[in-house]
Every structure is written in C-alpha cells, then in structure tokens.
Motif scaffolding. Structure first.
Motif, mmCIF file in Angstrom:
data_model
loop_
_atom_site.group_PDB
_atom_site.id
_atom_site.type_symbol
_atom_site.label_atom_id
_atom_site.label_comp_id
_atom_site.label_asym_id
_atom_site.label_seq_id
_atom_site.Cartn_x
_atom_site.Cartn_y
_atom_site.Cartn_z
ATOM 1 N N ALA A 110 27.890 59.553 23.369
ATOM 2 C CA ALA A 110 26.525 59.112 23.230
ATOM 3 C C ALA A 110 25.716 59.093 24.235
ATOM 4 C CB ALA A 110 26.549 57.503 22.884
ATOM 5 N N GLY A 111 24.407 58.452 24.437
ATOM 6 C CA GLY A 111 23.631 59.001 25.557
ATOM 7 C C GLY A 111 24.116 58.010 26.796
ATOM 8 N N ASP A 112 23.294 58.133 27.821
ATOM 9 C CA ASP A 112 23.834 57.445 28.945
ATOM 10 C C ASP A 112 23.150 56.223 29.289
ATOM 11 O OD1 ASP A 112 21.104 58.465 29.573
ATOM 12 O OD2 ASP A 112 22.106 59.796 31.238
ATOM 13 N N ARG A 113 22.261 55.483 28.305
ATOM 14 C CA ARG A 113 21.459 54.376 28.586
ATOM 15 C C ARG A 113 22.544 53.317 28.673
ATOM 16 N NH1 ARG A 113 19.042 52.678 24.667
ATOM 17 N NH2 ARG A 113 19.460 54.236 22.946
ATOM 18 N N THR A 114 22.334 52.107 29.347
ATOM 19 C CA THR A 114 23.012 51.077 29.211
ATOM 20 C C THR A 114 22.185 49.878 28.892
ATOM 21 O OG1 THR A 114 24.307 51.303 31.325
ATOM 22 C CG2 THR A 114 24.111 49.393 30.734
ATOM 23 N N VAL A 115 22.627 48.999 28.057
ATOM 24 C CA VAL A 115 22.047 47.861 27.412
ATOM 25 C C VAL A 115 22.552 46.546 27.721
ATOM 26 C CG1 VAL A 115 21.142 46.750 25.330
ATOM 27 C CG2 VAL A 115 21.066 49.187 25.349
ATOM 28 N N LEU A 116 21.944 45.563 28.181
ATOM 29 C CA LEU A 116 22.600 44.314 28.660
ATOM 30 C C LEU A 116 21.760 43.138 27.900
ATOM 31 C CD1 LEU A 116 22.587 44.967 32.705
ATOM 32 C CD2 LEU A 116 24.454 45.180 30.829
ATOM 33 N N LEU A 127 18.958 45.798 18.248
ATOM 34 C CA LEU A 127 19.580 46.975 17.446
ATOM 35 C C LEU A 127 18.739 48.339 17.921
ATOM 36 C CD1 LEU A 127 19.544 45.480 13.793
ATOM 37 C CD2 LEU A 127 21.643 46.394 15.046
ATOM 38 N N ARG A 128 17.278 48.304 18.250
ATOM 39 C CA ARG A 128 16.757 49.527 18.827
ATOM 40 C C ARG A 128 17.257 49.750 19.939
ATOM 41 N NH1 ARG A 128 11.867 47.146 16.833
ATOM 42 N NH2 ARG A 128 11.434 46.115 19.032
ATOM 43 N N ALA A 129 17.488 48.753 20.739
ATOM 44 C CA ALA A 129 18.110 49.310 22.226
ATOM 45 C C ALA A 129 19.540 49.806 22.055
ATOM 46 C CB ALA A 129 18.086 48.112 23.061
ATOM 47 N N GLY A 133 18.657 36.043 20.133
ATOM 48 C CA GLY A 133 17.447 35.030 20.312
ATOM 49 C C GLY A 133 16.851 34.483 18.925
ATOM 50 N N ASP A 134 16.683 35.262 18.064
ATOM 51 C CA ASP A 134 16.216 34.863 16.731
ATOM 52 C C ASP A 134 17.030 34.563 15.408
ATOM 53 O OD1 ASP A 134 16.621 37.541 16.591
ATOM 54 O OD2 ASP A 134 14.877 38.025 15.419
ATOM 55 N N GLY A 135 18.327 34.619 15.596
ATOM 56 C CA GLY A 135 19.322 34.456 14.498
ATOM 57 C C GLY A 135 20.691 35.612 14.723
ATOM 58 N N PRO A 136 21.487 35.566 13.817
ATOM 59 C CA PRO A 136 22.782 36.133 13.917
ATOM 60 C C PRO A 136 22.607 37.748 13.696
ATOM 61 C CG PRO A 136 22.578 35.111 11.703
ATOM 62 C CD PRO A 136 21.316 34.898 12.439
ATOM 63 N N LEU A 137 23.295 38.422 14.431
ATOM 64 C CA LEU A 137 23.589 39.792 14.302
ATOM 65 C C LEU A 137 24.905 40.056 13.472
ATOM 66 C CD1 LEU A 137 22.952 43.056 15.089
ATOM 67 C CD2 LEU A 137 24.082 42.651 16.945
ATOM 68 N N THR A 138 25.064 40.282 12.443
ATOM 69 C CA THR A 138 26.138 40.845 11.535
ATOM 70 C C THR A 138 26.604 41.989 11.751
ATOM 71 O OG1 THR A 138 25.076 41.435 9.585
ATOM 72 C CG2 THR A 138 25.149 38.816 10.170
ATOM 73 N N ALA A 139 28.100 42.363 11.295
ATOM 74 C CA ALA A 139 28.360 43.305 11.202
ATOM 75 C C ALA A 139 27.910 44.395 10.188
ATOM 76 C CB ALA A 139 29.996 43.367 10.799
ATOM 77 N N TYR A 140 27.214 43.849 9.231
ATOM 78 C CA TYR A 140 26.258 44.560 8.106
ATOM 79 C C TYR A 140 25.315 45.282 8.776
ATOM 80 C CZ TYR A 140 28.844 43.526 3.845
ATOM 81 O OH TYR A 140 29.806 43.714 2.984
ATOM 82 N N LEU A 172 24.971 46.163 11.734
ATOM 83 C CA LEU A 172 25.179 47.372 12.514
ATOM 84 C C LEU A 172 25.126 48.804 11.833
ATOM 85 C CD1 LEU A 172 28.406 45.959 14.594
ATOM 86 C CD2 LEU A 172 26.083 46.258 15.443
ATOM 87 N N GLU A 173 25.239 48.756 10.445
ATOM 88 C CA GLU A 173 25.227 50.052 9.521
ATOM 89 C C GLU A 173 23.820 50.510 9.574
ATOM 90 O OE1 GLU A 173 27.074 49.125 5.978
ATOM 91 O OE2 GLU A 173 28.879 48.741 6.942
ATOM 92 N N THR A 174 22.786 49.756 10.252
ATOM 93 C CA THR A 174 21.549 50.543 10.278
ATOM 94 C C THR A 174 21.121 51.356 11.274
ATOM 95 O OG1 THR A 174 20.586 48.510 11.384
ATOM 96 C CG2 THR A 174 20.601 48.129 9.094
ATOM 97 N N LEU A 175 22.321 51.345 12.004
ATOM 98 C CA LEU A 175 22.054 52.226 13.125
ATOM 99 C C LEU A 175 22.203 53.728 13.069
ATOM 100 C CD1 LEU A 175 24.162 50.487 15.909
ATOM 101 C CD2 LEU A 175 21.728 50.104 15.393
ATOM 102 N N ARG A 176 21.189 54.422 13.662
ATOM 103 C CA ARG A 176 21.121 56.032 13.279
ATOM 104 C C ARG A 176 22.508 56.540 13.895
ATOM 105 N NH1 ARG A 176 15.311 57.275 15.033
ATOM 106 N NH2 ARG A 176 16.012 55.876 16.695
ATOM 107 N N ARG A 177 22.593 56.138 15.378
ATOM 108 C CA ARG A 177 23.750 56.730 16.105
ATOM 109 C C ARG A 177 24.512 55.464 16.629
ATOM 110 N NH1 ARG A 177 21.821 60.031 20.943
ATOM 111 N NH2 ARG A 177 24.173 60.182 20.903
ATOM 112 N N PRO A 178 25.632 55.659 16.553
ATOM 113 C CA PRO A 178 26.676 54.734 17.270
ATOM 114 C C PRO A 178 26.591 54.352 18.905
ATOM 115 C CG PRO A 178 28.016 56.123 16.602
ATOM 116 C CD PRO A 178 26.477 56.729 15.871
ATOM 117 N N PRO A 179 26.586 53.377 19.230
ATOM 118 C CA PRO A 179 26.931 53.411 20.847
ATOM 119 C C PRO A 179 28.151 53.967 21.167
ATOM 120 C CG PRO A 179 27.217 51.231 19.963
ATOM 121 C CD PRO A 179 26.660 52.170 18.947
#
Length: 864
Positions: A683-689, A726-728, A756-763, A765-772
């Motif tokens: 994947a790319g070299d960006r780091t997300v925290l 998700l965008r990051a 911050g605004d609610g749950p991030l579910t396993a589902y 994650l399937e909207t990502l175009r490229r996995p981390p």
C-alpha cells in the motif's frame, strides 16, 4: 344519520386503514351497528369490508376473511352487485394470503363482471397479486402494466403506490434488483406524500427483502430494521419482517443472530395463533439452530414444523422439515438403523416432492449409514443411485452426487479416482455458493460441502499424506471463508445473473414447497449456473481453485523465507498439524480436540483475570504448549512461525506459550490467505493515527505516536468521524486506531470501533477502494472472531484480511485502559526501524514483562 352519510363514513374509515387500522376498525364497528339499525345494506357491507381490510392489515387473516364473506353476503342479498364485487375483490386477496389460489381466482372473475373504469383497474391489480402468488410472474407483470396506466391517467396516487410496492417485490422475485428498487423507491415517495406511515414501513420491509435477494446484506438489514421498528412502535406484529431478517442473516453467515430472530418470530406467531406462518418460522429456526450447532433446538423446531405441515396438508414443506430433522441427527453423529430408515424415507419423500438436491443428500446419508452398519451391498446400490446426477442438474445436487461417487470409489479401493471425484464435488460446491439465498438455507444443502471435505481429510489421514491434508484443509477453509458478500459483484452482467439465479432458486423452492410444478425453474437454474460459471472463468480465471492449487508447498516455501508454516487441522475429533519447514511437509497427531479446547478456555480465562489482577498463568500456558508444540519442536527449531489455527485455537494469545515467546509469530485464517497477503502489492506510505472517544489513554497514546511521526495529522474528537477515517485509511500504508472495540459474537460483521460520530463496523470497511497495508487496533478484543463449522471466521480483523489488508495487529482479550501505551510505543519504534509487523510485535512484547497482559493479548494476523 342518513344512509349516504353512513356509507361516506365507511369510506372515510377505509381510507384510514393503511395509517391507523385500529381506528378504522373502531369506526367501522360503529357504522355497522348504525347501518343494521337503519337497514342500510350498502353501508353495512362497506363497514364489513373495512373490518376485513383492517384485519388483513394487522395480520388477522381469518377475521379478515370472515368479515369479507359477510360483506359479500349482505350486498348480494340486497341486490347490490357492485358492492358485492368490491368485497369479492378484497376477499380474493385474503384467500390468496390463506393459500387458496383457486378460490381467489374464482372470486376475482366473479367481481370482474360488475366493475368498470378505475375499480376494474383496481381488480386487475388484485388479480396480478394473486398471479404473483401463483408464481405466474410474467402474467402478473402484464396485469400490473395495464392497471398502472389507468391509475396514472386517473391520478390515483394511492393505488399507484400499492401497485409499485407489489411490482417491486415481483421484480425482486424475478432477479431484477434495479427494477425492484426503482418501483419501491417511487412507492415509498408516494406513500410519504400521502402521509401513509404504515405503508412506508411496508415498503421499507419490501426494500429489505429485495436487497437481501440481491445479496446487499447491509442495505437489507437497514431497511428491515427500520420497518420492524415502526411495527413494534405501533404495536403491530413484526414476525414476518423478523422472518425475512432471519433469512438475510442466515445468507450472510450470521447464524447466532439469525437463531435469536427466528426464535422471536416463533414466539410472536405462536401468541397470535398464525399456524401456517408459525410452521415456516419453526423450520427457519431449525435451520438457524442447526447452523449454530444447537442440535437439540434444531431437532425440536424441525419436529414441530413437520407435524404442523402434515396437519395443514402441505407435503412439500413437510418433506423439508423431515430432511432438516435428518440432517440434525446426522450432524449429531447418529449413524444407526433408525437414521438409516429415516434417511431412506426422507429421500423417497423428497423425490416425490421434487426436492432433487436434498433427496440426493438424504440418499447419501442412508448409504453412509449402511456402510457404517457393514451393509456393503445396500450401501453400494445407494451410492450408485446418489451418484447418477453428477453430470447434470443444479450444482447443489452435483455436490452430493460427486461425494457419493467418491465414497463408491473409496469402497472399491480406487484412491486416485476418489480424489478426482472429491475435487469435482468441490468444483460443484464453488458454483453452488453463488446461488445461496434465503430459501435454500432452510434446507442447508450447502452443509454437505463440509462433509465432502471431511471425507477427503479422513482419506488423507488414512493415507498418511501431509500434502493431501494441507490441500484439503485449504479447500475446506476456502469453502467456509467465501461467504455470500455484503454487496454484489462489480461486473453488472455477472451481478444481474447471480441476482436472477438466486431469485429462480427461491421461486423454484417455494413452488416445490407448495406442491407446484417447478421443472421450468430447474431448467432455468441449470442454464444460469452454466452461464455464471463461464462468465467467472472468463473474468476471474482460476479463482475458484486458487485456494487449492495456488498455495502448494513450493509457492509457500518461496515466500516463507526461513519461517515455518504450521496448519492445525481437526479431523474426526483429533487435532493434527501439518508442518512445512525447509521445503518439506510433515504430519503430526497432537491429541483430542476437546482436551485441547479445554486448555484454550482455561488459558483465555486466566488472561482475563490477568487483565484485572496480576496472577501468573504459566502452568496452563505450559500445558497447552506441550500439547501443541511438544511433537513439533524438532521440526520448527527457532524459526519464525506462520500459524493457521482451527476452531477455538483462533482465540489463543500465542505470546503466552513458551514456544512462541522468543520468535516472530503471525496467524492467518488459511495458508492461502497468508500467501495472498504476503504477495500483495504494498500500500502507500501514509500513516494514519486515530483516537476514538471515551477511551482513557487513547488521546495520550495517539499524541505520543504523533510525536514519532512528524507531519502526520492525528484524527481525534470530532475529526475522528467514520467517513473521514475511512477516507484517510483508504490505501494508507500504516493505520493505528485507539478506540473502544465491541466484539459482537451474535453478529460479528457488526463488531465495531467507536469513533467520533458512531461505530465503524466491519461492513464499513468494504467501502474502501484500496485496503491499508498494516492496521494496528489497540482496543480490547479487536482481533476476536466467531468461528463456525469448517473454520468459518467472522470478525473485525478477519474482515480486514478478507478485504486485502496485508497485516493486522489486534488483541484477543481485554486489556486495562491505558495499559497498552508502552507496548504500542515499542511496536512503532520497531516498525519505523524497518522491521516487519510480526517481528516488531515480538520485539515490543519482549520489552514488556513476561506476564504483562497488555503485551500478551496482542496477535499479529496476515502476512506478518
């Protein structure tokens, strides 16, 4: 009150039925009493019709039929032929609800002679609904088209909405998801404009049903939940919505939640004494309980369903119930003469009812019982009989047929021929998985694929072949892990064919259950399966066999680069290990699965205690270590390990075992998953925290890590919103999320991280175009998965790997808030120094105390 006023008031009550059936009923009772006193037959008939409609709206079908018959009788007795025709038109629909299609058609034809214009169009719509119930979908579609043009010309928005709602369901049955959605969205819009809230909920229900048929799991559950919430809030029976939700959950592999939903539907239908629907709900409960391994509940529900279907004169459904009971006994390990007789009877009953695939499976069960009893001649004849369908017919039937052929060749000593037959059976299973929809899961024919793999593994053990054990274990894991996706394929033509195939399968099986001819549906199913098979081969050549052929010892050895692969495999209650070290495979028997599982449970319990109190657990860890690694020590040396667990071993905190303490360890759902991860394009070299809210220490953890990554923004507080995260994350090289984790054992795909605004579910994650590339989850239990039969994994870390993430570091146990900071700082220090994730985690764990629960809880998954 004047006669005309009474009839007008009945008309007002009728308009009220869709929004408030209880108020409409109260008004109709008052009008009926006044009409009887005044001798007003027209108003009395109209009031009875309102009572019938209100009864249908609240699912009191018997009461609805009684009132509508009274409406016909009153009007006909007074010579009010138009009023009688209106009542017959509504009664036709109710009789179709009750399963009497012939009377429904007769009533419609009788009404047609006295209705004109808009009312004739409304009758045409009702007859289209009846034709739809008969399975005459094309005829119904034509009827709908004729009626719709009249409604639009006359501006009848309410009936246009009704028609589009029903036609949307028809399009879902036809496997036309886009057309279904277009009709249903327009129907919902019209109902909202008309302020018909209950009708809006009904459309959401139908949108959920249609989305489920198209394989859009998340969309389906969202719509069904909204509909059920409205029904519950207005004290309306939601059992039928629950049944559709159960179907969707089953098709998504969410068996535990499906069982709970089916049980709730059964309770409500029993309370309301809705016998026909109750029998179907019990059959659904039996299927869900069987999938969960709750055999007593499955057996009880299947017996009750079978008795009810027999009493109701529904032989098609009764055959399915008896087959489900047979499957339950077989899964329970019963192989005696009672099961043999039951299997023979079920096979005959299923063949008579037209259930070809389950009939072949029941015949196969009978043959295997005969083999167990030493009745070789009978077994041979039954296997020949079951194997005849291996070259034709739907894929599900061919799975059983090839398994029978394999057993026949094993009995004849033809080992090579048996292997070929087993491979052909799994190819048929690959095709069969494409058809999995709601109805099919009630008979659980797909379960047979795991039996086929078990036969192959037993043969590999008997032959002492480590290569065959690895090959077949991988094929079994592939079959289990390729669940029906939450979203349809991206190829529009493939998606359309799969949607149509699921629809055809469901319509065919509904026809069989109701005793109707399903031959043309079977033919269409076979055509679609062939077309899909060819399309998949053209667009994704070799994909169906990649798990078996693409991860042989040579390919694995190339990428192991000095590491050792240990694949743990359960065969007939015994745990085996296949070890690949230095390019050489070896097989090792480790011991009884139950005994090893007991030690896993004890170790996990001890780790939980360590998280709240400092207590050593070395003795339990040592016992499990001796069981798993004692026979392997000479083969594994001090190399890094790639471990493919089985069953409860997926939840082991490997760091706690002495053999794993001084080496890098990575865990994968299968060798093929590991190979896919290790060979993935970086994947790319960006780091997300990211820091989620309400987790003490999360902000400090992310703040400390941010200082180590200059220029890397930290998403915290309101900035850590789901869409922004998700965008990051999309295509990032390294992602670290410190957030509360919720592991949903009942519904693992909705395991979530609180942002911050609610749950991030396993589902999500399937909207990502490229996995981390690498995801680090420092929350409690973020690496846990539910493990179903066949090592079918569901959970947050499993979802990340399935979507293509290269590595995931997560926890398999609770850790105290803020306790992970030092481990995480050490981990990222090693990662920045260029070490691979598994080695970096091992170094970070080495820097911690030996019995530090915060360090022991972390596991590296994937490529490592």
């Amino acid at each position: 009150m004047r006669e005309r006023d009474l009839e007008d008031e009945a008309g007002a009550a009728m308009r009220l039925v869709p929004t408030d059936p209880w108020r409409a009923r109260a008004t109709a009772l008052r009008v009926r009493a006044a009409a009887r006193r005044a001798g007003d037959a027209a108003a009395e008939s109209a009031a009875e019709r309102v009572l019938g409609l209100a009864g249908r709206e609240t699912h009191s079908v018997r009461s609805a039929a009684r009132h509508l018959r009274r409406a016909v009788a009153v009007a006909a007795g007074a010579g009010l032929f138009v009023h009688a025709a209106r009542a017959r038109m509504t009664l036709a629909l109710v009789r179709a609800d009750q399963g009497d299609i012939h009377e429904a058609v007769r009533l419609g034809e009788a009404a047609a002679a006295h209705l004109e214009g808009l009312e004739a169009a409304r009758l045409r719509h009702q007859l289209a609904v009846v034709a739809q119930r008969q399975g005459l979908l094309e005829a119904a579609l034509r009827q709908y088209g004729g009626a719709l043009s009249v409604f639009r010309r006359e501006g009848d928005l309410l009936w246009e909405a009704k028609l589009l709602n029903n036609r949307g369901v028809l399009q879902a049955y036809r496997g036309r998801p886009d057309a279904a959605e277009a009709d249903l969205v327009r129907a919902e819009q019209l109902y909202r404009e008309l302020e018909q809230d209950l009708a809006v909920a009904d459309v959401r229900w139908n949108r959920g049903f249609a989305a489920g048929r198209a394989g859009r799991i998340v969309t389906a559950l969202t719509h069904l939940d909204a509909a059920e919430e409205h029904y519950t809030a207005h004290h309306l029976p939601a059992a039928m919505i629950m049944m559709d939700r159960c179907d969707v959950l089953l098709s998504a592999g969410l068996y535990d939640e499906a069982r709970d939903v089916a049980a709730a539907a059964v309770a409500e239908l029993a309370r309301r004494r809705m016998a026909a629907d109750l029998a179907e709900a019990r059959l659904l409960l039996a299927a869900a309980a069987l999938a969960c391994g709750d055999l007593e509940s499955a057996r009880h529900a299947a017996r009750l369903a079978g008795r009810a279907f027999a009493q109701q004169g529904r032989p098609g459904w009764a055959a399915v119930a008896h087959y489900t009971l047979l499957r339950t006994d077989w899964t329970d390990g019963q192989r005696g003469p009672v099961v043999l007789r039951a299997a023979l009877a079920a096979a005959a009953e299923l063949r008579t009812a037209g259930w070809a695939a389950p009939a072949a499976d029941a015949t196969l069960i009978a043959a295997r019982c005969a083999l167990a009893a030493g009745r070789t001649a009978q077994a041979t004849e039954l296997l020949r009989q079951a194997g005849r369908a291996r070259s034709g017919g739907p894929a599900a039937q061919r799975v059983s047929a090839w398994h029978a052929e394999a057993l026949l060749r094993i009995a004849a000593g033809d080992r090579r021929g048996a292997q070929a037959a087993l491979r052909a059976g799994l190819r048929a299973l690959d095709e069969h998985r494409l058809t999995l929809g709601a109805t099919e899961l009630r008979v659980r024919a797909a379960e047979h694929g795991l039996d086929l793999v078990a036969t192959a593994l037993s043969q590999a053990v008997a032959d002492g072949s480590a290569r065959d054990m690895l090959t077949w274990a991988e094929r079994g894991r592939a079959a289990a892990q390729q669940l029906r996706p939450a979203r349809p394929p991206t190829d529009p033509r493939l998606a359309a064919e799969i949607a149509e195939l699921r629809a055809v399968v469901a319509v065919r099986e509904q026809a069989l259950a109701e005793g109707r001819d399903a031959r043309r549906h079977s033919q269409r199913q076979t055509q679609l399966e062939r077309s899909i098979r060819e399309r998949v081969r053209r667009t994704r050549p070799g994909e169906s066999s990649a798990h078996a052929a693409g991860c042989g010892p040579a390919a694995l050895t190339t990428h192991l680069a000095g590491r050792v692969l240990i694949e743990l495999i359960s065969v007939a209650g015994t745990l085996h290990a296949v070890v690949l070290a230095g390019g050489r495979l070896s097989r090792h028997e480790l011991g009884p699965v139950e005994q090893i599982n007991a030690e896993v449970r004890a170790l996990r319990f001890a780790l939980h205690r360590m998280a709240v109190r400092d207590l050593p657990v070395r003795s339990g860890a040592n016992r499990l270590d001796r069981m798993l690694f004692g026979p392997l020590r000479a083969r594994i040396g001090d190399a890094g390990l790639v471990i493919v667990p089985s069953g409860r071993l997926h939840g082991v905190p490997w760091r706690m075992l002495p053999a794993c303490r001084d080496r890098a360890v990575t865990v994968a759902p299968s060798a093929a998953t590991w190979l896919r991860a290790v060979t993935a394009v970086p994947a790319g070299d960006r780091t997300v925290l990211v820091a989620g809210p309400g987790l003490p220490g999360a902000a400090d953890e992310i703040g400390s890590l941010s200082a180590s990554y200059p220029g890397t923004p930290a998403l915290t507080g309101p900035d850590a919103a789901v869409t922004r995260v998700l965008r990051a994350v999309d295509g990032a090289g390294r992602v670290h999320i410190a957030a509360h984790g919720t592991f949903r054992a009942d519904n693992p795909q909705f395991s979530a991280l609180r942002l911050g605004d609610g749950p991030l579910t396993a589902y999500d994650l399937e909207t990502l175009r490229r996995p981390p590339g690498l995801v680090v989850l420092s929350a409690c239990d973020s690496g846990l998965s539910t493990v179903h039969r066949g090592d079918e994994l569901m959970g947050f870390a499993a979802a990340l790997l399935a979507m293509g993430a290269r590595s995931v570091i997560a926890t398999v146990a609770p850790v105290r808030d803020g306790a992970t900071l030092e481990v995480m700082l050490h981990l990222h220090e090693q990662l920045r120094a260029g070490r691979e994730p598994a080695a970096a985690l091992a170094a970070a764990q080495d820097a911690a105390a030996v019995d530090d629960p915060a360090a022991a809880a972390f596991v590296c998954y994937g490529a490592g």
